[in-house]
Design an enzyme around this catalytic site. Structure first.
Site, PDB file in Angstrom:
ATOM      1  N   ARG A 197     -35.462 -42.506 -21.797  1.00 36.30           N
ATOM      2  CA  ARG A 197     -34.672 -41.279 -21.824  1.00 36.30           C
ATOM      3  C   ARG A 197     -35.012 -40.479 -20.575  1.00 36.30           C
ATOM      4  NH1 ARG A 197     -31.943 -43.513 -24.843  1.00 36.30           N
ATOM      5  NH2 ARG A 197     -31.266 -42.957 -26.941  1.00 36.30           N
ATOM      6  N   GLU A 217     -28.171 -35.574 -17.770  1.00 40.69           N
ATOM      7  CA  GLU A 217     -27.327 -36.724 -18.021  1.00 40.69           C
ATOM      8  C   GLU A 217     -26.032 -36.232 -18.644  1.00 40.69           C
ATOM      9  OE1 GLU A 217     -27.853 -40.574 -20.716  1.00 40.69           O
ATOM     10  OE2 GLU A 217     -29.516 -40.315 -19.311  1.00 40.69           O
ATOM     11  N   HIS A 252     -26.562 -45.063 -17.884  1.00 42.39           N
ATOM     12  CA  HIS A 252     -27.006 -45.292 -19.269  1.00 42.39           C
ATOM     13  C   HIS A 252     -26.215 -46.449 -19.908  1.00 42.39           C
ATOM     14  CE1 HIS A 252     -29.108 -43.101 -22.812  1.00 42.39           C
ATOM     15  NE2 HIS A 252     -29.054 -44.388 -23.030  1.00 42.39           N
TER      16      HIS A 252
HETATM   17  C1  DGY Z   1     -30.237 -46.534 -27.137  1.00 43.06           C
HETATM   18  O1  DGY Z   1     -29.566 -47.298 -27.870  1.00 43.06           O
HETATM   19  O2  DGY Z   1     -30.839 -45.561 -27.585  1.00 43.06           O
HETATM   20  C2  DGY Z   1     -30.396 -46.819 -25.688  1.00 43.06           C
HETATM   21  O3  DGY Z   1     -30.239 -45.676 -24.950  1.00 43.06           O
HETATM   22  C3  DGY Z   1     -29.508 -47.930 -25.193  1.00 43.06           C
HETATM   23  O4  DGY Z   1     -29.610 -48.038 -23.816  1.00 43.06           O
END
Ligand code: DGY
Length: 320
Positions: free
Chosen positions: A238, A267, A286
């Site tokens: 993250r 983001e 992402h």
């Molecule tokens: C999730 O599924 O939380 C991830 O960010 C996938 O990349």
């Protein structure tokens, strides 16, 4: 059990693969028109929803839960659930589902792709060629080998372990830091070390932790200062795990030779963000789990989580 009267809502559309699990089995409402669902419509849907299928784009907090008095479950098509206030969900007796497992390989593949990019400058090379500079390729400088280098993985959950297996194939030594030492680390040929030792020893660092109060801002100025000069840094967890300004300065000074990010803070990252002006950074939007097969599998688990919770059965993947 007959669930056809149970209302399942989603603020967007869902993958076709999940439809056979839900259509005709529950009363499904999807927002399939262009643009975001109007706030009034969403509010109205929430009023008698038994379940929410979340594509990860909603904030699950007291405000949302208070508007959904019948809600039994929110199942999210992602492994991460940092957009949830879990205490509020517990207080409202709302179950939470996620999709670990099925996305491990896709996410580890992208992490490894970014890792190789930090070593070899694949995206940078492409831009060079695109700019008509093939003949001036010496200006790109030389990359570095993965072979014989040390990869430090921060967060050795399923994804971290899948990254470790890929690193071994490339002849890297793997060290890791995690809340707890993993029992299978010998089989993985990964050595447990303290956080500071990892920072000081690793030639490459891959971040695969969940975002929580103890990992928020973990990679701050202090952490970058403790890293080896010329370290390569990858984050697929993250964005908020990293202090963006500190990373910017570390990339600018060369302390971090190159970075690969699938997640950023903020983001989405605006196209004119200063990070994007740096030559030694690759950003993907992402997309670590974004393969057709993986997104289908995530959608199916999300649907199964909803059906199980509504039927009062064990969910395939429940966040506790
Ligand atoms: C999730 O599924 O939380 C991830 O960010 C996938 O990349």
């Amino acid at each position: 059990m007959d669930l056809t009267k149970k209302k399942v809502i989603c603020s967007g559309s869902i993958r076709k693969a999940a439809l056979p699990y839900l259509e005709g089995k529950v009363d499904l409402k999807l927002w399939q028109q262009h643009g975001r669902i109007p706030a009034e419509t969403w509010k109205e849907w929430l009023r008698d929803a038994d379940a929410i299928y979340s594509a990860g784009n909603i904030r699950v907090n007291e405000e949302l839960l208070a508007q959904a008095p019948k809600l039994r479950v929110i199942a999210q098509a992602s492994v991460g659930y940092d957009n949830f206030d879990l205490a509020a969900c517990r207080a409202h007796n709302v179950l939470v589902g996620n999709t670990p497992g099925v996305l491990v390989n896709a996410v580890a593949d992208l992490a490894y792709g970014l890792l190789i990019d930090t070593a070899r400058g694949i995206v940078r090379g492409h831009k060079h060629v695109e700019g008509g500079l093939w003949g001036a390729r010496k200006a790109l400088g030389l990359g570095t080998d993965l072979y014989g280098k040390t990869l430090g993985i921060v967060g050795l959950g399923d994804i971290g372990q899948a990254i470790a297996r890929r690193a071994e194939v490339s002849g890297m030594q793997v060290i890791y830091h995690n809340r707890h030492r993993k029992l299978n680390d010998t089989a993985l040929h990964a050595r447990y070390v303290g956080f500071d030792e990892l920072l000081a020893t690793a030639d490459f660092i891959a971040v695969a932790v969940t975002l929580n109060p103890s990992t928020k801002g973990l990679f701050n100025r202090d952490a970058f200062a403790k890293m080896k000069d010329g370290v390569r840094f990858v984050n697929i967890s993250r964005g908020k795990v990293v202090d963006t300004d500190a990373l910017y300065d570390a990339l600018k000074s060369g302390k971090v030779a190159a970075a690969g990010l699938d997640v950023t803070d903020p983001e989405p990252l605006p196209g004119d963000h200063p990070l994007l002006a740096l030559p030694n950074l690759t950003v993907t939007p992402h997309i670590a789990s974004a393969t057709a097969e993986t997104r289908d599998a995530m959608a199916v688990v999300t649907a199964q989580n909803i059906l199980a919770a509504l039927a009062g059965e064990d969910m395939p993947s429940r966040v506790k």
